[in-house]
Design a protein around this motif. Sequence first.
Motif, PDB file in Angstrom:
ATOM      1  N   VAL A  58     -10.921  -9.348  16.911  1.00 46.80           N
ATOM      2  CA  VAL A  58     -11.813  -9.523  15.759  1.00 46.80           C
ATOM      3  C   VAL A  58     -12.313  -8.168  15.267  1.00 46.80           C
ATOM      4  O   VAL A  58     -12.349  -7.913  14.065  1.00 46.80           O
ATOM      5  CB  VAL A  58     -12.988 -10.466  16.112  1.00 46.80           C
ATOM      6  N   GLN A  59     -12.670  -7.292  16.191  1.00 46.83           N
ATOM      7  CA  GLN A  59     -13.139  -5.961  15.794  1.00 46.83           C
ATOM      8  C   GLN A  59     -12.023  -5.182  15.089  1.00 46.83           C
ATOM      9  O   GLN A  59     -12.259  -4.559  14.049  1.00 46.83           O
ATOM     10  CB  GLN A  59     -13.619  -5.181  17.011  1.00 46.83           C
ATOM     11  N   GLU A  60     -10.805  -5.223  15.626  1.00 45.90           N
ATOM     12  CA  GLU A  60      -9.683  -4.527  14.983  1.00 45.90           C
ATOM     13  C   GLU A  60      -9.399  -5.095  13.608  1.00 45.90           C
ATOM     14  O   GLU A  60      -9.149  -4.341  12.664  1.00 45.90           O
ATOM     15  CB  GLU A  60      -8.432  -4.627  15.851  1.00 45.90           C
ATOM     16  N   GLN A  61      -9.409  -6.425  13.479  1.00 50.84           N
ATOM     17  CA  GLN A  61      -9.172  -7.061  12.179  1.00 50.84           C
ATOM     18  C   GLN A  61     -10.200  -6.605  11.154  1.00 50.84           C
ATOM     19  O   GLN A  61      -9.857  -6.281  10.018  1.00 50.84           O
ATOM     20  CB  GLN A  61      -9.247  -8.585  12.297  1.00 50.84           C
ATOM     21  N   THR A  62     -11.448  -6.589  11.552  1.00 50.36           N
ATOM     22  CA  THR A  62     -12.526  -6.172  10.650  1.00 50.36           C
ATOM     23  C   THR A  62     -12.315  -4.734  10.197  1.00 50.36           C
ATOM     24  O   THR A  62     -12.440  -4.419   9.013  1.00 50.36           O
ATOM     25  CB  THR A  62     -13.889  -6.320  11.348  1.00 50.36           C
ATOM     26  N   GLU A  63     -11.964  -3.855  11.137  1.00 51.61           N
ATOM     27  CA  GLU A  63     -11.732  -2.453  10.799  1.00 51.61           C
ATOM     28  C   GLU A  63     -10.533  -2.280   9.869  1.00 51.61           C
ATOM     29  O   GLU A  63     -10.574  -1.463   8.949  1.00 51.61           O
ATOM     30  CB  GLU A  63     -11.532  -1.637  12.074  1.00 51.61           C
ATOM     31  N   LEU A  64      -9.469  -3.059  10.101  1.00 48.50           N
ATOM     32  CA  LEU A  64      -8.287  -2.975   9.240  1.00 48.50           C
ATOM     33  C   LEU A  64      -8.623  -3.345   7.797  1.00 48.50           C
ATOM     34  O   LEU A  64      -8.248  -2.645   6.860  1.00 48.50           O
ATOM     35  CB  LEU A  64      -7.175  -3.895   9.742  1.00 48.50           C
ATOM     36  N   VAL A  65      -9.322  -4.446   7.633  1.00 47.21           N
ATOM     37  CA  VAL A  65      -9.665  -4.907   6.286  1.00 47.21           C
ATOM     38  C   VAL A  65     -10.604  -3.919   5.606  1.00 47.21           C
ATOM     39  O   VAL A  65     -10.415  -3.577   4.437  1.00 47.21           O
ATOM     40  CB  VAL A  65     -10.282  -6.326   6.332  1.00 47.21           C
ATOM     41  N   GLN A  66     -11.590  -3.428   6.339  1.00 43.77           N
ATOM     42  CA  GLN A  66     -12.520  -2.455   5.758  1.00 43.77           C
ATOM     43  C   GLN A  66     -11.796  -1.181   5.332  1.00 43.77           C
ATOM     44  O   GLN A  66     -12.051  -0.648   4.255  1.00 43.77           O
ATOM     45  CB  GLN A  66     -13.640  -2.132   6.743  1.00 43.77           C
ATOM     46  N   LYS A  67     -10.894  -0.698   6.169  1.00 44.53           N
ATOM     47  CA  LYS A  67     -10.167   0.529   5.825  1.00 44.53           C
ATOM     48  C   LYS A  67      -9.256   0.312   4.626  1.00 44.53           C
ATOM     49  O   LYS A  67      -9.165   1.161   3.743  1.00 44.53           O
ATOM     50  CB  LYS A  67      -9.351   1.008   7.015  1.00 44.53           C
ATOM     51  N   ALA A  68      -8.583  -0.845   4.568  1.00 49.10           N
ATOM     52  CA  ALA A  68      -7.677  -1.126   3.457  1.00 49.10           C
ATOM     53  C   ALA A  68      -8.426  -1.244   2.128  1.00 49.10           C
ATOM     54  O   ALA A  68      -7.887  -0.904   1.077  1.00 49.10           O
ATOM     55  CB  ALA A  68      -6.901  -2.412   3.726  1.00 49.10           C
ATOM     56  N   MET A  69      -9.659  -1.700   2.183  1.00 47.02           N
ATOM     57  CA  MET A  69     -10.421  -1.941   0.953  1.00 47.02           C
ATOM     58  C   MET A  69     -11.431  -0.843   0.630  1.00 47.02           C
ATOM     59  O   MET A  69     -12.145  -0.954  -0.357  1.00 47.02           O
ATOM     60  CB  MET A  69     -11.153  -3.293   1.069  1.00 47.02           C
ATOM     61  N   GLN A  70     -11.479   0.204   1.425  1.00 49.86           N
ATOM     62  CA  GLN A  70     -12.464   1.266   1.183  1.00 49.86           C
ATOM     63  C   GLN A  70     -12.198   1.976  -0.144  1.00 49.86           C
ATOM     64  O   GLN A  70     -11.048   2.125  -0.549  1.00 49.86           O
ATOM     65  CB  GLN A  70     -12.467   2.265   2.337  1.00 49.86           C
ATOM     66  N   PRO A  71     -13.254   2.413  -0.813  1.00 50.24           N
ATOM     67  CA  PRO A  71     -13.055   3.098  -2.096  1.00 50.24           C
ATOM     68  C   PRO A  71     -12.544   4.525  -1.952  1.00 50.24           C
ATOM     69  O   PRO A  71     -11.912   5.045  -2.865  1.00 50.24           O
ATOM     70  CB  PRO A  71     -14.464   3.081  -2.720  1.00 50.24           C
ATOM     71  N   GLU A  72     -12.761   5.167  -0.794  1.00 52.19           N
ATOM     72  CA  GLU A  72     -12.289   6.533  -0.590  1.00 52.19           C
ATOM     73  C   GLU A  72     -10.790   6.522  -0.326  1.00 52.19           C
ATOM     74  O   GLU A  72     -10.252   5.561   0.200  1.00 52.19           O
ATOM     75  CB  GLU A  72     -12.986   7.197   0.605  1.00 52.19           C
ATOM     76  N   PRO A  73     -10.097   7.611  -0.635  1.00 57.17           N
ATOM     77  CA  PRO A  73      -8.665   7.684  -0.334  1.00 57.17           C
ATOM     78  C   PRO A  73      -8.409   7.560   1.171  1.00 57.17           C
ATOM     79  O   PRO A  73      -9.195   8.031   1.984  1.00 57.17           O
ATOM     80  CB  PRO A  73      -8.262   9.078  -0.825  1.00 57.17           C
ATOM     81  N   ILE A  74      -7.321   6.898   1.522  1.00 58.12           N
ATOM     82  CA  ILE A  74      -6.960   6.694   2.921  1.00 58.12           C
ATOM     83  C   ILE A  74      -6.213   7.915   3.420  1.00 58.12           C
ATOM     84  O   ILE A  74      -5.293   8.399   2.756  1.00 58.12           O
ATOM     85  CB  ILE A  74      -6.110   5.424   3.069  1.00 58.12           C
ATOM     86  N   LYS A  75      -6.596   8.371   4.594  1.00 59.78           N
ATOM     87  CA  LYS A  75      -5.911   9.505   5.227  1.00 59.78           C
ATOM     88  C   LYS A  75      -4.900   8.940   6.223  1.00 59.78           C
ATOM     89  O   LYS A  75      -5.272   8.267   7.176  1.00 59.78           O
ATOM     90  CB  LYS A  75      -6.915  10.401   5.932  1.00 59.78           C
ATOM     91  N   PHE A  76      -3.634   9.180   5.974  1.00 63.36           N
ATOM     92  CA  PHE A  76      -2.571   8.714   6.856  1.00 63.36           C
ATOM     93  C   PHE A  76      -1.538   9.814   6.980  1.00 63.36           C
ATOM     94  O   PHE A  76      -1.164  10.397   5.972  1.00 63.36           O
ATOM     95  CB  PHE A  76      -1.912   7.444   6.294  1.00 63.36           C
ATOM     96  N   PRO A  77      -1.068  10.161   8.109  1.00 56.73           N
ATOM     97  CA  PRO A  77      -1.273   9.478   9.383  1.00 56.73           C
ATOM     98  C   PRO A  77      -2.575   9.818  10.005  1.00 56.73           C
ATOM     99  O   PRO A  77      -3.298  10.666   9.830  1.00 56.73           O
ATOM    100  CB  PRO A  77      -0.118   9.970  10.234  1.00 56.73           C
TER     101      PRO A  77
END
Length: 77
Positions: A58-77
């Motif tokens: 549940v914690q990982e799922q929450t973090e995944l969704v929050q990161k995918a929907m964040q307004p800041e640019p995603i840093k990958f890798p």
Amino acid sequence: AEIVWCQEEPMNMGAYHYITPRLTTAMKALGRGGYEDVKYVGRAPSAATATGFYQAHVQEQTELVQKAMQPEPIKFP
């Protein structure tokens, strides 16, 4: 807009490696960038499909969704 591939499975088990070349081809055709412009949000590569613990899942799922929907640019890798 940022191109983000989000999946629940670990990176080595989901569709990420299948879809990335196709997204890259489409993005190049549209003049939107290349491979490095496809951002990944999901679990790190793993031999197991899940953590095995409900609360950790549940914690990982929450973090995944929050990161995918964040307004800041995603840093990958």
